[in-house]
Design a protein around this motif. Structure first.
Motif: not given
Length: 316
Positions: A118-124, A138-143, A146-150, A282-287
């Motif tokens: 859903p976050l990718v869909s919002v970005s698309v 924006v905050v959700a997509v940012g988190l 970060v999860a992907v980077v981790v 945890a980052l994804i769930w927070a997002a």
């Protein structure tokens, strides 16, 4: 029709929609068990049978609904066929990655992919449709980023299974919106287009003695036959349920399936889940909590309004 009768019809429709959507998500959540059962069969053969045995189910539903006229018109439109071929290719990629990932014990990554979706869909939507993101989005997509980077830093490579599932399904949803046809008609059109190469491949396997359908163990034949209902039934149930529900309700319910998949992967399949994965999830769930907050408040407000309307209707 009185206001009270209209409200009752609306509530009944919402209840039917909720039951249908819940059943669809529940079946999707249990799908890893079936995919584990067919893991010993070749990936391409499983995907081909998912396509072939979905065709009669989708066709039967369309005839039952009496919506064959729209489907016939779509068959005569080269543009419609071209767009349906594109969406069919995208959903095939998604199916193939999903089947393969579960077979090789990467189910946790599939759950992450559908959480990210859903976050990718919002970005698309923001990039290609010019849709403005709210601050929370924006905050959700940012988190999520970060999860992907981790995960990338920990493993030394991108979590490509999760990203491929998320982006292929987001792309499918994006292009599916451009297909001016109903969900049941669109699904039949997609699997009908895919059935041409799928049937050719199955016939090739049968001719060369490599197929497992009606040639090997009866269990394999039964599993391949079940590929159709396993694929088509929840998809059609969701399509009909979603039409009767608010978008906010669907937005919250979409986390049911990946949560079930995640729990199955960790608790039943016993896939590795270390500290890095825990931090990423945890980052994804927070997002997702931040992303879903407006939908939750809208849903709560609608429920209060519905209760208030029902009370005033019975009073009069």
């Amino acid at each position: 029709m009185t206001a009270q009768a209209f409200s009752a019809d609306t509530d009944n429709g919402a209840r039917r929609g909720f039951v249908l959507a819940l059943a669809a998500y529940f079946l999707w959540g249990l799908l890893p068990f079936f995919m584990k059962a067919v893991a010993h069969l070749p990936l391409a053969e499983v995907v081909a049978h998912r396509i072939i045995w979905s065709v009669p189910i989708a066709a039967a539903v369309l005839v039952w609904l009496g919506r064959t006229a729209d489907f016939k018109a779509a068959l005569r439109s080269p543009r419609m066929l071209g767009m349906a071929a594109l969406t069919a290719a995208l959903i095939t990629i998604n199916w193939s990655i999903y089947v393969w990932a579960i077979a090789v014990d990467r189910t946790v990554e599939t759950a992450l992919g559908y959480y990210i979706n859903p976050l990718v869909s919002v970005s698309v939507g923001a990039i290609f449709l010019g849709e403005r993101l709210s601050r929370l989005q924006v905050v959700a997509v940012g988190l999520a980023t970060v999860a992907v980077v981790v995960l990338t830093i920990d493993s030394g490579t991108l979590p490509w299974v999760s990203l491929a599932l998320a982006f292929s399904f987001a792309a499918y949803g994006f292009f599916r919106k451009t297909l001016p046809i109903g969900p049941s008609q669109g699904f039949l059109l997609e699997v009908l287009i895919l059935s041409i190469p799928a049937l050719g491949y199955i016939l090739y396997l049968a001719a060369t003695g490599q197929g497992h359908f009606a040639t090997g163990a009866w269990q394999d034949t039964a599993l391949l036959l079940c590929c159709g209902p396993i694929t088509a039934v929840p998809l059609l149930m969701f399509a009909f349920g979603a039409k009767l529900l608010r978008l906010s309700t669907i937005g919250i319910m979409q986390y049911i399936a990946p949560t079930m998949v995640f729990l199955i992967a960790v608790l039943i399949f016993h896939e590795p889940f270390g500290m890095t994965q825990a931090i990423a999830f945890a980052l994804i769930w927070a997002a997702l909590a931040i992303y879903s907050w407006p939908m939750l408040t809208a849903l709560a407000g609608a429920s209060r309004g519905s209760a208030s309307g029902t009370t005033s209707g019975t009073t009069h």
